[in-house]
Design a protein around this motif. Structure first.
Motif, short mmCIF file in Angstrom:
data_model
loop_
_atom_site.label_atom_id
_atom_site.label_comp_id
_atom_site.label_asym_id
_atom_site.label_seq_id
_atom_site.Cartn_x
_atom_site.Cartn_y
_atom_site.Cartn_z
N ASP A 58 0.84 -1.19 0.00
CA ASP A 58 0.00 0.00 0.00
C ASP A 58 0.88 1.25 0.00
O ASP A 58 1.78 1.39 0.84
N LYS A 59 0.65 2.14 -0.93
CA LYS A 59 1.50 3.32 -1.08
C LYS A 59 1.53 4.18 0.17
O LYS A 59 2.61 4.59 0.63
N ARG A 114 -12.13 1.16 3.54
CA ARG A 114 -11.50 1.62 2.31
C ARG A 114 -11.95 0.73 1.16
O ARG A 114 -12.00 -0.50 1.30
N GLN A 115 -12.27 1.34 0.07
CA GLN A 115 -12.67 0.56 -1.09
C GLN A 115 -11.45 -0.17 -1.65
O GLN A 115 -10.37 0.41 -1.74
N PRO A 116 -11.60 -1.46 -2.00
CA PRO A 116 -10.47 -2.17 -2.60
C PRO A 116 -10.07 -1.53 -3.92
O PRO A 116 -10.92 -1.01 -4.65
N ARG A 117 -8.82 -1.58 -4.21
CA ARG A 117 -8.32 -0.99 -5.44
C ARG A 117 -8.81 -1.78 -6.65
O ARG A 117 -8.67 -3.00 -6.70
N GLU A 119 -8.77 -3.46 -10.03
CA GLU A 119 -7.73 -4.01 -10.89
C GLU A 119 -8.37 -4.70 -12.09
O GLU A 119 -9.34 -5.45 -11.95
N GLY A 189 -12.21 -5.82 -7.36
CA GLY A 189 -12.48 -4.50 -6.80
C GLY A 189 -13.27 -3.60 -7.73
O GLY A 189 -13.11 -2.38 -7.70
#
Length: 310
Positions: A58-59, A114-117, A119, A189
């Motif tokens: 995670d950034k 948090r919404q999943p990223r 992809e 996601g």
């Protein structure tokens, strides 16, 4: 509070990108997963790996962690890490086995909704065999393929069979790809599905060889047909034509038939009839006498003139 070196746990450099981190995690997870590993302390090792990956993938978490690492020798490090972080609440659902450091620093962030990223799904490539005639005229084909389903470690755990009707466009050539948007692997996601690519493979033809847009066909001729010239019926991909054989035609000579090759999107190929001289079976006395007459009449001709000389 112990500050773990997550980079060392995963065996990656601090400058490595997310892809390298993900690759390292998958490799180690397969090695130490408690369900399959025979390594000593596999469960403990697996938890450490999962914790390190949870942060470094995670950034925002990675930036927070890198900042903490820079201040690890600060006399007020413990105060900074427990109160100075933007994520100082402890206790993350599903991550209760992670270290106190993780819970203290990243617990609130993990628990926040948090919404999943999103992809995009994986692209899939499969080959489709077609006959030469089918590739020329175009047709609708029913194809069957499988969509792989992967687990969190990237391993295929299931394959879902799928059937589609596909239009093969006229004039398509060997090796060309047809893209079917959204027919590949499922996204995650909320991400879009990948694409399906059909790679066209043209099956060998029993009569014609393909050379680009041109076709080649072997044309058998009797010796007297090649010597005297004649007209013979020659097959093409669409029909048959009457081809004029000029006198004195040589074995291996290529006789061009314009426009009878393959139809491509922007060009039209030709057909080449490649001459092959076919001798009759062992001659009887009469035939042998005639061949001898021919040999005597052509005694001045040397078929091997210059042959074998440098």
């Amino acid at each position: 509070m112990e500050l773990k070196d997550y980079y060392a746990i995963l065996g990656v450099e601090r400058t490595d990108d997310t892809k390298a981190i993900k690759t390292a995690y998958r490799r180690l997870a397969r090695k130490y997963h408690p369900d399959v590993s025979s390594e000593k302390d596999a469960e403990t090792k697996f938890k450490e790996i999962a914790e390190a990956y949870e942060v470094l993938k995670d950034k925002e978490r990675r930036e927070e962690y890198d900042t903490l690492w820079q201040h690890r020798n600060d006399p007020r490090f413990n105060e900074y890490s427990s109160t100075g972080s933007a994520y100082s609440d402890a206790g993350s659902a599903g991550q209760e086995d992670f270290s106190d450091f993780f819970s203290s620093v990243f617990g609130q962030q993990s628990r926040q909704a948090r919404q999943p990223r999103a992809e995009r799904g994986q692209d899939i490539e499969t080959e489709v065999a077609v006959f030469l005639e089918e590739a020329q005229r175009g047709e609708t084909r029913t194809i069957q393929f499988s969509l792989p389903v992967r687990n969190a470690f990237g391993m295929i755990v299931q394959e879902i069979p799928k059937t589609l009707k596909v239009k093969i466009p006229a004039g398509i050539s060997d090796g060309e790809r047809i893209r079917l948007k959204g027919q590949g692997g499922q996204g995650s996601g909320g991400g879009p599905a990948g694409d399906l690519y059909l790679v066209i493979r043209i099956a060998p033809h029993p009569l014609f060889d393909v050379a680009g847009n041109d076709l080649e066909v072997v044309l058998p001729l009797a010796p007297w047909e090649a010597a005297l010239g004649t007209k013979v019926s020659v097959p093409t991909l669409q029909d048959s034509i009457l081809l004029t054989i000029p006198p004195g035609t040589q074995a291996g000579q290529r006789l061009r038939v314009k426009g009878k090759g393959l139809s491509a999107r922007q060009s039209q190929g030709d057909l080449y009839a490649v001459v092959k001289i076919v001798m009759p079976p062992r001659p009887d006395e009469k035939s042998q006498a005639l061949w001898q007459q021919l040999a005597d009449a052509g005694s001045a001709f040397d078929a091997r003139r210059g042959w074998g000389k440098e």
